[in-house]
Design an enzyme around this catalytic site. Structure first.
Site, PDB file in Angstrom:
ATOM      1  N   HIS A  39       0.870  -1.172   0.000  1.00  0.00           N
ATOM      2  CA  HIS A  39       0.000   0.000   0.000  1.00  0.00           C
ATOM      3  C   HIS A  39       0.908   1.224   0.000  1.00  0.00           C
ATOM      4  O   HIS A  39       1.980   1.196   0.603  1.00  0.00           O
ATOM      5  CB  HIS A  39      -0.905  -0.017   1.244  1.00  0.00           C
ATOM      6  CG  HIS A  39      -1.815   1.168   1.322  1.00  0.00           C
ATOM      7  ND1 HIS A  39      -2.809   1.397   0.394  1.00  0.00           N
ATOM      8  CD2 HIS A  39      -1.876   2.195   2.202  1.00  0.00           C
ATOM      9  CE1 HIS A  39      -3.454   2.509   0.715  1.00  0.00           C
ATOM     10  NE2 HIS A  39      -2.898   3.011   1.809  1.00  0.00           N
ATOM     11  N   CYS A 129      -3.274   3.122  -5.532  1.00  0.00           N
ATOM     12  CA  CYS A 129      -2.711   3.986  -4.490  1.00  0.00           C
ATOM     13  C   CYS A 129      -1.308   4.481  -4.855  1.00  0.00           C
ATOM     14  O   CYS A 129      -0.934   5.601  -4.515  1.00  0.00           O
ATOM     15  CB  CYS A 129      -2.720   3.285  -3.136  1.00  0.00           C
ATOM     16  SG  CYS A 129      -1.829   1.721  -3.087  1.00  0.00           S
TER      17      CYS A 129
END
Length: 178
Positions: A39, A129
Site C-alpha cells: 500500500h 494507491c
C-alpha cells in the site's frame, strides 16, 4: 539532491525501532508492506500521511483489507502513519526520483490537502494507491506494481493462447482420416 536510502521500520514509539529508520519528510512516498500487497501513502508531516481507502469500509477495516485492491472507488484520507501501518512494516521509498523530478514540497502538500475526503475512481492496474501518490509527488501517476501485474497478465494470456492453439492443432491432427 540527497536521496534517502529506503529503510524498513515498524510504526512504533519504541526508541530502538525509530533508530532503524530515517524520519519521513513532507512529500516522501511511504511504501507499506501488507501481507499480500504493498500500500502506498504520501507523508504530509507531523506523523500524518494521505492515502486512498475504500469507500465502503471503516477506516480501521481499510488498513489491512485485501478487499481494498478490488474496489472501484476510493476516498482520500489524511491519517496518522502509525495508525495506517498498524503491525505492518513500511519504508520511505522515493524510488522514482531518478527518472521523475519531484514537484516543490509546498505544491505537493497543497495538492494533497485539496483532495482530502474526496471520492476518486480506483483501478488496480490504472489508478491505484501508488499512481495516486506519485501523481501528487511528480505530477505523473506511476506504478511499478501495476506494470508488473499487467506484464504477468499478458504472460498468462499469451500462454493460454499458445495452449489453445496447440490444443486446436492437436485436435485437428487426431481428426484426420489418414
Amino acid at each position: 539532491m540527497d536521496k534517502q536510502q529506503p529503510n524498513f521500520a515498524m510504526a512504533s514509539n519504541d526508541p530502538e525501532l525509530s533508530d532503524l529508520s530515517n524520519d519521513p519528510q513532507p512529500g516522501d512516498l511511504i511504501e507499506i508492506f501488507r501481507p499480500a500487497y504493498q500500500h502506498w501513502a504520501l507523508y504530509l508531516g507531523d506523523g500524518y500521511i494521505i492515502n486512498l481507502t475504500p469507500v465502503d469500509e471503516s477506516q480501521a477495516a481499510a488498513m489491512s483489507s485485501v478487499k481494498s485492491v478490488f474496489s472501484r472507488k476510493a476516498v482520500v484520507r489524511m491519517q496518522l502513519l502509525k495508525d495506517v501501518v498498524g503491525n505492518d512494516s513500511y519504508r520511505i521509498n522515493n524510488k522514482y526520483d531518478d527518472n521523475h523530478t519531484p514537484l516543490p514540497i509546498c505544491e505537493i502538500i497543497q495538492r494533497a490537502q485539496i483532495l482530502i475526503d474526496q471520492e476518486v475512481s480506483y483501478d488496480l492496474l490504472g489508478s491505484n494507491c501508488e499512481h495516486f501518490v506519485t501523481l501528487l509527488r511528480y505530477g505523473e501517476g506511476v506504478s511499478e506494481q501495476a506494470s508488473r501485474a499487467i506484464g504477468a497478465i499478458s504472460l498468462v494470456t499469451a500462454a493460454a493462447s499458445a495452449f489453445s492453439v496447440l490444443g486446436l492443432i492437436n485436435t485437428r491432427s487426431r481428426n484426420r482420416p489418414f
